[in-house]
Design an enzyme around this catalytic site. Structure first.
Site, PDB file in Angstrom:
ATOM      1  N   ARG A   3     -24.641 -15.038 -14.247  1.00  0.00           N
ATOM      2  CA  ARG A   3     -24.079 -13.696 -14.166  1.00  0.00           C
ATOM      3  C   ARG A   3     -22.602 -13.697 -14.552  1.00  0.00           C
ATOM      4  O   ARG A   3     -22.126 -12.804 -15.275  1.00  0.00           O
ATOM      5  CB  ARG A   3     -24.247 -13.145 -12.743  1.00  0.00           C
ATOM      6  CG  ARG A   3     -23.692 -11.746 -12.554  1.00  0.00           C
ATOM      7  CD  ARG A   3     -23.917 -11.264 -11.114  1.00  0.00           C
ATOM      8  NE  ARG A   3     -23.422  -9.907 -10.927  1.00  0.00           N
ATOM      9  CZ  ARG A   3     -22.164  -9.606 -10.646  1.00  0.00           C
ATOM     10  NH1 ARG A   3     -21.272 -10.580 -10.490  1.00  0.00           N
ATOM     11  NH2 ARG A   3     -21.780  -8.342 -10.490  1.00  0.00           N
ATOM     12  N   ARG A  23     -11.674 -15.690  -5.602  1.00  0.00           N
ATOM     13  CA  ARG A  23     -12.795 -15.375  -4.710  1.00  0.00           C
ATOM     14  C   ARG A  23     -13.628 -16.594  -4.358  1.00  0.00           C
ATOM     15  O   ARG A  23     -14.038 -16.772  -3.217  1.00  0.00           O
ATOM     16  CB  ARG A  23     -13.729 -14.342  -5.360  1.00  0.00           C
ATOM     17  CG  ARG A  23     -13.176 -12.971  -5.530  1.00  0.00           C
ATOM     18  CD  ARG A  23     -14.304 -11.963  -5.824  1.00  0.00           C
ATOM     19  NE  ARG A  23     -15.239 -12.399  -6.836  1.00  0.00           N
ATOM     20  CZ  ARG A  23     -15.119 -12.159  -8.125  1.00  0.00           C
ATOM     21  NH1 ARG A  23     -14.072 -11.492  -8.574  1.00  0.00           N
ATOM     22  NH2 ARG A  23     -16.025 -12.573  -8.992  1.00  0.00           N
ATOM     23  N   TYR A  65      -6.483 -22.055 -20.728  1.00  0.00           N
ATOM     24  CA  TYR A  65      -5.206 -22.674 -21.097  1.00  0.00           C
ATOM     25  C   TYR A  65      -4.828 -22.208 -22.497  1.00  0.00           C
ATOM     26  O   TYR A  65      -5.000 -21.041 -22.831  1.00  0.00           O
ATOM     27  CB  TYR A  65      -5.298 -24.200 -20.948  1.00  0.00           C
ATOM     28  CG  TYR A  65      -3.939 -24.821 -20.803  1.00  0.00           C
ATOM     29  CD1 TYR A  65      -3.113 -24.478 -19.736  1.00  0.00           C
ATOM     30  CD2 TYR A  65      -3.454 -25.725 -21.736  1.00  0.00           C
ATOM     31  CE1 TYR A  65      -1.838 -25.004 -19.601  1.00  0.00           C
ATOM     32  CE2 TYR A  65      -2.179 -26.263 -21.604  1.00  0.00           C
ATOM     33  CZ  TYR A  65      -1.373 -25.897 -20.543  1.00  0.00           C
ATOM     34  OH  TYR A  65      -0.113 -26.418 -20.409  1.00  0.00           O
ATOM     35  N   ARG A  91      10.687 -24.061 -20.912  1.00  0.00           N
ATOM     36  CA  ARG A  91      10.162 -24.157 -22.294  1.00  0.00           C
ATOM     37  C   ARG A  91       8.647 -23.986 -22.232  1.00  0.00           C
ATOM     38  O   ARG A  91       7.893 -24.930 -22.380  1.00  0.00           O
ATOM     39  CB  ARG A  91      10.523 -25.516 -22.908  1.00  0.00           C
ATOM     40  CG  ARG A  91      10.261 -25.599 -24.406  1.00  0.00           C
ATOM     41  CD  ARG A  91      10.341 -27.019 -24.898  1.00  0.00           C
ATOM     42  NE  ARG A  91       9.301 -27.857 -24.320  1.00  0.00           N
ATOM     43  CZ  ARG A  91       8.050 -27.952 -24.798  1.00  0.00           C
ATOM     44  NH1 ARG A  91       7.677 -27.249 -25.838  1.00  0.00           N
ATOM     45  NH2 ARG A  91       7.175 -28.753 -24.225  1.00  0.00           N
ATOM     46  N   LYS A 123      -3.330 -25.680 -16.099  1.00  0.00           N
ATOM     47  CA  LYS A 123      -3.449 -27.132 -16.296  1.00  0.00           C
ATOM     48  C   LYS A 123      -4.312 -27.748 -15.201  1.00  0.00           C
ATOM     49  O   LYS A 123      -5.161 -28.609 -15.472  1.00  0.00           O
ATOM     50  CB  LYS A 123      -2.050 -27.756 -16.261  1.00  0.00           C
ATOM     51  CG  LYS A 123      -1.926 -29.054 -17.022  1.00  0.00           C
ATOM     52  CD  LYS A 123      -1.659 -28.783 -18.479  1.00  0.00           C
ATOM     53  CE  LYS A 123      -1.352 -30.032 -19.254  1.00  0.00           C
ATOM     54  NZ  LYS A 123      -0.976 -29.756 -20.643  1.00  0.00           N
ATOM     55  N   GLU A 180       5.754 -30.547 -16.588  1.00  0.00           N
ATOM     56  CA  GLU A 180       5.148 -29.736 -17.639  1.00  0.00           C
ATOM     57  C   GLU A 180       6.118 -28.658 -18.119  1.00  0.00           C
ATOM     58  O   GLU A 180       6.692 -27.908 -17.312  1.00  0.00           O
ATOM     59  CB  GLU A 180       3.875 -29.065 -17.100  1.00  0.00           C
ATOM     60  CG  GLU A 180       3.024 -28.411 -18.150  1.00  0.00           C
ATOM     61  CD  GLU A 180       2.306 -29.405 -19.041  1.00  0.00           C
ATOM     62  OE1 GLU A 180       2.088 -29.068 -20.216  1.00  0.00           O
ATOM     63  OE2 GLU A 180       1.962 -30.494 -18.558  1.00  0.00           O
ATOM     64  N   ASP A 181       6.333 -28.601 -19.422  1.00  0.00           N
ATOM     65  CA  ASP A 181       7.108 -27.540 -20.067  1.00  0.00           C
ATOM     66  C   ASP A 181       8.534 -27.426 -19.541  1.00  0.00           C
ATOM     67  O   ASP A 181       9.047 -26.327 -19.296  1.00  0.00           O
ATOM     68  CB  ASP A 181       6.370 -26.199 -19.964  1.00  0.00           C
ATOM     69  CG  ASP A 181       5.198 -26.123 -20.937  1.00  0.00           C
ATOM     70  OD1 ASP A 181       4.984 -27.093 -21.681  1.00  0.00           O
ATOM     71  OD2 ASP A 181       4.492 -25.101 -20.942  1.00  0.00           O
ATOM     72  N   ASP A 207       3.760 -34.725 -19.425  1.00  0.00           N
ATOM     73  CA  ASP A 207       2.661 -34.526 -20.363  1.00  0.00           C
ATOM     74  C   ASP A 207       3.157 -34.162 -21.759  1.00  0.00           C
ATOM     75  O   ASP A 207       2.556 -34.566 -22.759  1.00  0.00           O
ATOM     76  CB  ASP A 207       1.731 -33.425 -19.835  1.00  0.00           C
ATOM     77  CG  ASP A 207       0.469 -33.303 -20.666  1.00  0.00           C
ATOM     78  OD1 ASP A 207      -0.168 -34.340 -20.924  1.00  0.00           O
ATOM     79  OD2 ASP A 207       0.125 -32.187 -21.075  1.00  0.00           O
ATOM     80  N   ASP A 208       4.241 -33.422 -21.858  1.00  0.00           N
ATOM     81  CA  ASP A 208       4.741 -33.019 -23.171  1.00  0.00           C
ATOM     82  C   ASP A 208       5.254 -34.212 -23.975  1.00  0.00           C
ATOM     83  O   ASP A 208       5.164 -34.211 -25.205  1.00  0.00           O
ATOM     84  CB  ASP A 208       5.876 -31.992 -23.010  1.00  0.00           C
ATOM     85  CG  ASP A 208       5.416 -30.774 -22.241  1.00  0.00           C
ATOM     86  OD1 ASP A 208       4.488 -30.104 -22.705  1.00  0.00           O
ATOM     87  OD2 ASP A 208       5.962 -30.518 -21.149  1.00  0.00           O
ATOM     88  N   ALA A 223      12.272 -33.984 -36.641  1.00  0.00           N
ATOM     89  CA  ALA A 223      13.086 -35.021 -35.997  1.00  0.00           C
ATOM     90  C   ALA A 223      13.644 -34.542 -34.671  1.00  0.00           C
ATOM     91  O   ALA A 223      14.693 -35.018 -34.225  1.00  0.00           O
ATOM     92  CB  ALA A 223      14.218 -35.460 -36.929  1.00  0.00           C
ATOM     93  N   ALA A 234      11.111 -34.125 -29.041  1.00  0.00           N
ATOM     94  CA  ALA A 234       9.685 -34.224 -28.726  1.00  0.00           C
ATOM     95  C   ALA A 234       8.936 -34.963 -29.821  1.00  0.00           C
ATOM     96  O   ALA A 234       8.098 -35.829 -29.551  1.00  0.00           O
ATOM     97  CB  ALA A 234       9.101 -32.827 -28.523  1.00  0.00           C
ATOM     98  N   ASN A 242       2.620 -26.163 -33.319  1.00  0.00           N
ATOM     99  CA  ASN A 242       2.022 -24.964 -32.726  1.00  0.00           C
ATOM    100  C   ASN A 242       3.023 -23.818 -32.796  1.00  0.00           C
ATOM    101  O   ASN A 242       4.226 -24.049 -32.780  1.00  0.00           O
ATOM    102  CB  ASN A 242       1.652 -25.227 -31.259  1.00  0.00           C
ATOM    103  CG  ASN A 242       0.398 -26.055 -31.129  1.00  0.00           C
ATOM    104  OD1 ASN A 242      -0.604 -25.772 -31.763  1.00  0.00           O
ATOM    105  ND2 ASN A 242       0.456 -27.078 -30.300  1.00  0.00           N
ATOM    106  N   ASN A 298      -5.648 -32.377 -28.640  1.00  0.00           N
ATOM    107  CA  ASN A 298      -5.388 -31.638 -27.401  1.00  0.00           C
ATOM    108  C   ASN A 298      -5.108 -32.615 -26.265  1.00  0.00           C
ATOM    109  O   ASN A 298      -5.903 -33.533 -26.020  1.00  0.00           O
ATOM    110  CB  ASN A 298      -6.619 -30.781 -27.077  1.00  0.00           C
ATOM    111  CG  ASN A 298      -6.361 -29.758 -26.003  1.00  0.00           C
ATOM    112  OD1 ASN A 298      -5.584 -29.980 -25.084  1.00  0.00           O
ATOM    113  ND2 ASN A 298      -7.032 -28.622 -26.107  1.00  0.00           N
TER     114      ASN A 298
END
Length: 626
Positions: A113, A137, A158, A211, A229, A300-301, A323-324, A357, A360, A474, A519
């Site tokens: 459902r 819920r 995500y 970021r 995440k 993260e970020d 993670d980045d 360059a 990251a 990205n 990913n």
């Protein structure tokens, strides 16, 4: 000496009672078994049974869970609520009779459902909102449909949908989830962590909102990132939802739009910086590790200027990773290892031209170098296999050929180690491909799309049979080229991995190629799962290398034939299981586990242990704990 008839009868009766006693009978049977085999049970070698596939490792009979809640309270708690999934006996035990419609639904009924309702929504943002309401819920059902329909729902939970969700976080705010540590709470963090109701937190994903994806500073609206995440941690990595905690560190925001937004939920002041900022992070790290000493913190970020020094400061003191930086580097390395196999070469044979360059991007290149060193190259040799290109050309020797533009602009210390004397400073990328002959093009520039031209890509066929093309920037508009272009320009010979999802491409001969998205979801759930299961003291570079190899080796022959460089997302739990096992094995070999220290655990034992620890979102029977 002889017993009377009455005494013999009494002893016979005692013997019969003893034989009937289940515990004594078990001890007697164990003793007889030891005698028959001639080896005491205590010293008999343990029988190791190979673990079946992850999806098959389930209890035959579910273990009941005890709850202190009853009646309407249990229906309002998403961790316990089953909706119409409560059976007749539970409704009586937990005072639910009459509070629910009379019909009992299975979780399969509810999943069917729910996914039908999601598919009726007009767009991905509305689908995300429906999923958030379901999350609020019924957490078991929420994670159940994520596991079952992970390929369809991961982009909604995500990236790319979560970016829009973060931008609209204030206007769409319905219910608090996770914890907010703000600059206004300074000095109280150690007490605040005890407001969280769960004593066993294994994974914390934290952001300062500086970021958020490619959207910049979103302040407290960045909470959408840890929530999304951790949904993937639970669905893809098998972490139980009560063992994860999303966190925002609200140091303020420099986004003027948010500072003037009446719906903004965070501290409407400019960001803390310098010592004030780092002191606040110190307080947070001390507080969470005092409360949950076995947890893993994933950054993260965070903006790069903060992320790099924070990782350097904490990675050897606390169980944490970024993670980045590390996750992106690890999954990119996995894609390169997989691509190299498809191209028929080894990791140590490769050479790279990297467009971009920034900090990251250079972090990703460093992780690839680390992988090449693990595979057998010296660090000097591995570094020499890279030419890094800025927006004004290659980082190379200053010989005046192209006017030495990078040298004139100034080369900072971070970039200086990447200067390759084989090419002149400022050499254009097309010339780099022609002279340096890289086997892999890495796109990490995050600039306007189209940096990889037809001339660049097609000329790679002059010196390698299967060019590796990895446009990783990205969002999609910033990709250096599309998979369709890479296939067209190389007559279908390119091995392609991308930073965003793309549709399959049909070649002129009718063959369908499926470009894989590089990913982070392929590695971070498994790394977190390993740290949780084994209590890994710290996440080392070699663990990340092993994770990348495990991810690449998870590919099936059918997936390779489709042109994929990563496994199908449908098998993400199998991939996470393989990554976790590889990280745990490396942790054992390095003496970095805290939850078990046996160095001679077999691979089968590790596989079985990890599989048994993975959360499967099914309903467990609930009983009253009073």
């Amino acid at each position: 000496f002889a017993l009377s008839k009455e005494e013999r009868s009494s002893q016979d009766e005692k013997r019969k009672k003893s034989e009937a006693h289940p515990v004594r009978a078990m001890h007697r049977a164990s003793s007889m078994l030891s005698t028959v085999r001639g080896v005491p049970l205590a010293v008999r070698p343990k029988l190791v049974v190979s673990a079946p596939a992850v999806s098959m490792v389930t209890r035959k009979f579910p273990r009941p869970l005890k709850t202190k809640q009853k009646g309407i309270d249990i229906l309002h708690d998403p961790l316990w609520n089953k909706g119409m999934g409560f059976d007749e006996t539970e409704r009586d035990r937990l005072n639910l009779r009459g509070l629910l419609p009379p019909r009992v639904k299975t979780i399969a009924d509810q999943e069917r459902r729910a996914i039908a309702q999601i598919r009726k929504q007009p767009d991905d943002v509305t689908k995300n909102m429906y999923l958030q309401e379901l999350h609020n819920r019924n957490e078991t059902l929420y994670h159940g449909i994520l596991v079952k329909y992970i390929e369809e729902l991961a982009p909604i939970v995500y990236t790319p949908t979560v970016g829009v969700v973060c931008e609209e976080f204030g206007s769409q705010f319905r219910r608090a989830r996770g914890m907010y540590f703000s600059r206004n709470d300074r000095g109280h963090f150690a007490q605040m962590v005890h407001n969280w109701p769960h004593d066993s937190v294994h994974i914390i994903v934290v952001t300062d909102g500086s970021r958020i994806l490619g959207l910049g500073d979103l302040g407290a609206y960045g909470m959408g990132i840890p929530i999304g995440k951790l949904a993937l941690y639970c669905a893809a990595g098998g972490l139980a939802p009560h063992r994860v905690l999303p966190v925002v560190l609200d140091v303020g925001t420099n986004n003027d739009k948010l500072l003037n937004d009446p719906d903004y939920i965070g501290v409407a002041q400019k960001r803390l910086d310098n010592d004030e900022y780092y002191d606040m992070i110190d307080e947070f790290m001390e507080a969470v590790f005092d409360r949950w000493p076995g947890c893993v913190v994933q950054f993260e970020d965070f903006e790069t200027s903060k992320a790099i020094p924070l990782l350097a400061k904490y990675r050897h003191r606390y169980r944490c990773f970024n993670d980045d930086i590390q996750g992106t580097g690890c999954v990119t390395l996995a894609g390169i290892i997989s691509s190299a196999k498809q191209a028929g070469v080894k990791l140590t044979d490769l050479s790279f031209m990297c467009a971009g360059a920034g900090s990251a991007g250079l972090g990703v290149c460093k992780q690839i170098v680390d992988g090449m060193v693990e595979a057998g190259l010296s660090r000097e040799e591995a570094m020499s296999r890279f030419v890094i290109c800025t927006s004004i050309g290659a980082l190379g020797k200053a010989d005046g050929t192209y006017g030495d533009p990078n040298l004139k602009r100034g080369i900072n210390e971070e970039r200086l180690e990447w200067v390759n004397p084989v090419v002149p400073d400022g050499m254009p990328m097309e010339e780099v491909v022609k002279t340096f002959k890289p086997m892999c093009l890495l796109g990490l520039a995050a600039q306007d799309g189209g940096l990889f031209t037809e001339k660049m890509v097609s000329s790679m066929l002059d010196y390698c049979d299967r060019p590796m093309v990895m446009p990783m920037s990205n969002p999609t508009a910033k990709h250096e080229c599309t998979p369709a272009q890479a296939y067209e320009w190389t007559k279908g010979k390119a091995v392609v991995a991308t930073g965003s999802p793309f549709d399959p491409v049909t070649l002129p001969d009718g063959k369908v190629m499926v470009p894989s998205q590089c990913n982070n979801m392929y590695v971070f759930p498994g790394i977190g799962l390993a740290a949780s299961v084994a209590g890994v003291k710290e996440i080392t570079d070699k663990m990340l290398y092993k994770a990348a190899v495990a991810c690449a080796e998870s590919m099936t022959e059918a997936e390779k034939a489709e042109g994929r460089t990563f496994p199908s997302i449908k098998r993400i739990r199998d991939v996470s299981h393989a990554v976790a096992c590889a990280v745990i094995q490396e942790a054992l070999d390095s003496g970095l586990t805290t939850k078990f220290t046996r160095l001679n655990m077999s691979p089968e034992e590790i596989q079985d242990l990890v599989a048994r620890k993975m959360y499967n979102p099914t309903y467990s029977p609930l009983v009253d704990s009073s």
